[in-house]
Design a protein around this motif. Structure first.
Motif, short mmCIF file in Angstrom:
data_model
loop_
_atom_site.label_atom_id
_atom_site.label_comp_id
_atom_site.label_asym_id
_atom_site.label_seq_id
_atom_site.Cartn_x
_atom_site.Cartn_y
_atom_site.Cartn_z
N LEU A 93 19.24 3.81 11.05
CA LEU A 93 19.35 4.38 9.71
C LEU A 93 18.34 5.52 9.53
CD1 LEU A 93 20.69 4.18 6.90
CD2 LEU A 93 18.89 2.54 6.28
N ARG A 94 17.12 5.29 9.94
CA ARG A 94 16.05 6.30 9.81
C ARG A 94 16.41 7.56 10.60
NH1 ARG A 94 10.83 4.98 8.75
NH2 ARG A 94 11.21 2.87 9.49
N ARG A 95 16.84 7.40 11.83
CA ARG A 95 17.17 8.56 12.67
C ARG A 95 18.37 9.32 12.11
NH1 ARG A 95 17.03 6.01 18.60
NH2 ARG A 95 18.31 7.83 19.05
N TRP A 96 19.33 8.62 11.55
CA TRP A 96 20.49 9.28 10.97
C TRP A 96 20.10 10.09 9.73
CZ3 TRP A 96 23.52 8.91 6.45
CH2 TRP A 96 24.74 9.59 6.52
N LEU A 97 19.25 9.52 8.90
CA LEU A 97 18.78 10.26 7.72
C LEU A 97 17.99 11.49 8.14
CD1 LEU A 97 17.79 7.27 5.43
CD2 LEU A 97 19.64 8.90 5.01
N ALA A 146 21.83 -7.51 9.32
CA ALA A 146 20.73 -7.97 10.17
C ALA A 146 19.59 -8.55 9.34
CB ALA A 146 20.23 -6.81 11.03
N GLY A 147 19.71 -8.45 8.00
CA GLY A 147 18.68 -8.97 7.11
C GLY A 147 17.43 -8.10 7.07
N GLU A 148 17.56 -6.83 7.47
CA GLU A 148 16.38 -5.96 7.57
C GLU A 148 16.25 -4.98 6.41
OE1 GLU A 148 16.10 -4.15 11.43
OE2 GLU A 148 16.69 -6.00 12.43
N ILE A 149 17.35 -4.76 5.69
CA ILE A 149 17.35 -3.82 4.56
C ILE A 149 17.89 -4.56 3.34
CG2 ILE A 149 18.51 -1.74 3.64
CD1 ILE A 149 16.57 -0.81 5.62
N ARG A 150 17.31 -4.28 2.20
CA ARG A 150 17.79 -4.90 0.96
C ARG A 150 19.25 -4.53 0.72
NH1 ARG A 150 13.75 -2.79 -3.40
NH2 ARG A 150 15.42 -3.31 -4.83
N VAL A 179 10.03 16.26 3.99
CA VAL A 179 11.19 15.40 3.71
C VAL A 179 11.32 14.31 4.77
CG1 VAL A 179 13.72 15.32 3.53
CG2 VAL A 179 12.44 17.13 2.37
N LEU A 180 11.07 14.63 6.03
CA LEU A 180 11.14 13.61 7.08
C LEU A 180 10.12 12.49 6.80
CD1 LEU A 180 11.58 15.86 10.25
CD2 LEU A 180 13.34 14.55 9.04
N ARG A 181 8.92 12.86 6.34
CA ARG A 181 7.91 11.86 5.99
C ARG A 181 8.36 11.03 4.80
NH1 ARG A 181 3.68 11.55 2.69
NH2 ARG A 181 3.92 13.66 1.92
N LEU A 182 8.94 11.68 3.79
CA LEU A 182 9.44 10.95 2.62
C LEU A 182 10.57 9.99 2.99
CD1 LEU A 182 9.44 13.78 -0.09
CD2 LEU A 182 7.87 11.83 0.08
N ILE A 183 11.43 10.40 3.91
CA ILE A 183 12.51 9.52 4.36
C ILE A 183 11.92 8.26 4.99
CG2 ILE A 183 14.30 9.26 6.14
CD1 ILE A 183 15.09 12.20 5.50
N ASP A 184 10.88 8.43 5.82
CA ASP A 184 10.25 7.27 6.45
C ASP A 184 9.69 6.32 5.39
OD1 ASP A 184 10.91 8.31 8.90
OD2 ASP A 184 8.90 9.09 9.32
N ASP A 188 11.14 2.57 4.67
CA ASP A 188 10.21 1.42 4.66
C ASP A 188 10.31 0.65 3.35
OD1 ASP A 188 9.32 1.95 7.22
OD2 ASP A 188 7.51 3.00 6.59
N GLY A 189 10.53 1.37 2.25
CA GLY A 189 10.69 0.72 0.96
C GLY A 189 11.98 -0.08 0.84
N LEU A 190 12.97 0.25 1.65
CA LEU A 190 14.24 -0.50 1.64
C LEU A 190 14.18 -1.78 2.48
CD1 LEU A 190 16.87 2.37 2.12
CD2 LEU A 190 16.39 1.09 0.03
N ARG A 191 13.16 -1.89 3.30
CA ARG A 191 13.05 -3.08 4.17
C ARG A 191 12.90 -4.36 3.36
NH1 ARG A 191 11.77 -3.05 9.48
NH2 ARG A 191 11.48 -1.07 10.53
N THR A 192 13.48 -5.42 3.88
CA THR A 192 13.28 -6.72 3.24
C THR A 192 11.90 -7.22 3.61
OG1 THR A 192 14.36 -7.74 5.13
CG2 THR A 192 15.72 -7.37 3.19
N ARG A 193 11.31 -7.95 2.71
CA ARG A 193 9.94 -8.45 2.97
C ARG A 193 10.00 -9.86 3.43
NH1 ARG A 193 8.65 -4.04 3.96
NH2 ARG A 193 8.28 -2.46 2.41
#
Length: 193
Positions: A93-97, A146-150, A179-184, A188-193
Motif C-alpha cells: 500500500l505504501r509503495r503504491w501511494l 491481514a488485520g494490519e490496516i484499520r 508528500v512521500l514523508r506525509l504518506i508514510d 502508519d496512522g492507518l495501522r491497527t494497534r
C-alpha cells in the motif's frame, strides 16, 4: 523477394510504435519535472525525434496529454497487481501511494505546461478514477484482511487524502519528498494497534 517486402512493410510500423512509446516516456518525464522548460519541443528533443513526428502521433497538445495520462494511470494500476503479489500488505500500500505522487506530478506538470483547464475530458477522468479506485481497493482490502490496516477507510477516501497532500504541497520546493514523508505518516496512522 516476398520476404524482403514483408520485412520492409513491417519496419515503419515497429519504428512508429517505438517512437510513440519514446514520446510518451519523454512527455511523462518532461511534464513531471514541470517548470518553464516543459514544452512540446522539449518532449520531442528528449524522445530524440523531430516535432513533426510528435504531431504525427499526437495532432494536438490535448491528445498527447490524454495518451500520457492514460499510460501513467494504467502503469499505476498494474503496479497494484504486482505489489499485491510481491510485497507485504502495508508495504504494498505504501509503495503504491508513493508511485501515485509521480502520477500527480505528471498531471499537474501537463496542466501547467499545456495550459489545459483543470477539468479535462470527463471520460478520461472517469476512466482514471475507476482504475485507481480499483487498484486502491485491491491493496486496502488485502491489508485489512491481514488485520494490519484499520477497516474504516474507503479507497475513495484514501485517494482523496493522497490528492489533498499532493495539491496542498505542490507549489513548494521539494514538494514530492515532503508528500512521500506525509504518506508514510498517514499509512502508519492507518495501522491497527
Amino acid at each position: 523477394m516476398g520476404d524482403h517486402t514483408k520485412k520492409t512493410a513491417r519496419k515503419p510500423r515497429s519504428d512508429s510504435i517505438r517512437n510513440r512509446e519514446r514520446l510518451l516516456e519523454a512527455a511523462a518525464a518532461v511534464f513531471g519535472a514541470g517548470g518553464p522548460d516543459a514544452s512540446l519541443e522539449a518532449v520531442a528533443r528528449r524522445a530524440g525525434v523531430g516535432i513533426g513526428t510528435l504531431y504525427r502521433h499526437f495532432p494536438t497538445r490535448e491528445a498527447l496529454f490524454e495518451a500520457v495520462y492514460r499510460r501513467e494511470v494504467d502503469q499505476v494500476s498494474e503496479l497494484a497487481d504486482r505489489l499485491a503479489c510481491e510485497a507485504a500488505p502495508v508495504e504494498a500500500l505504501r509503495r503504491w501511494l508513493h508511485a501515485n505522487v509521480q502520477l500527480v506530478a505528471t498531471k499537474k506538470g501537463m496542466l501547467a505546461a499545456l495550459a489545459l483547464a483543470a477539468h479535462g475530458p470527463s471520460e478520461l477522468y472517469a476512466y482514471s478514477f475507476e482504475r485507481l479506485t480499483t487498484a486502491a481497493r485491491l491493496l486496502l482490502d488485502r491489508a485489512i484482511e491481514a488485520g494490519e490496516i484499520r477497516s474504516d477507510i474507503t479507497p475513495e477516501e484514501l485517494l482523496s487524502a493522497l490528492v489533498g497532500m499532493c495539491f496542498n504541497m505542490y507549489d513548494k520546493p521539494g514538494w514530492q519528498a515532503t508528500v512521500l514523508r506525509l504518506i508514510d505518516i498517514f499509512v502508519d496512522g492507518l495501522r491497527t494497534r
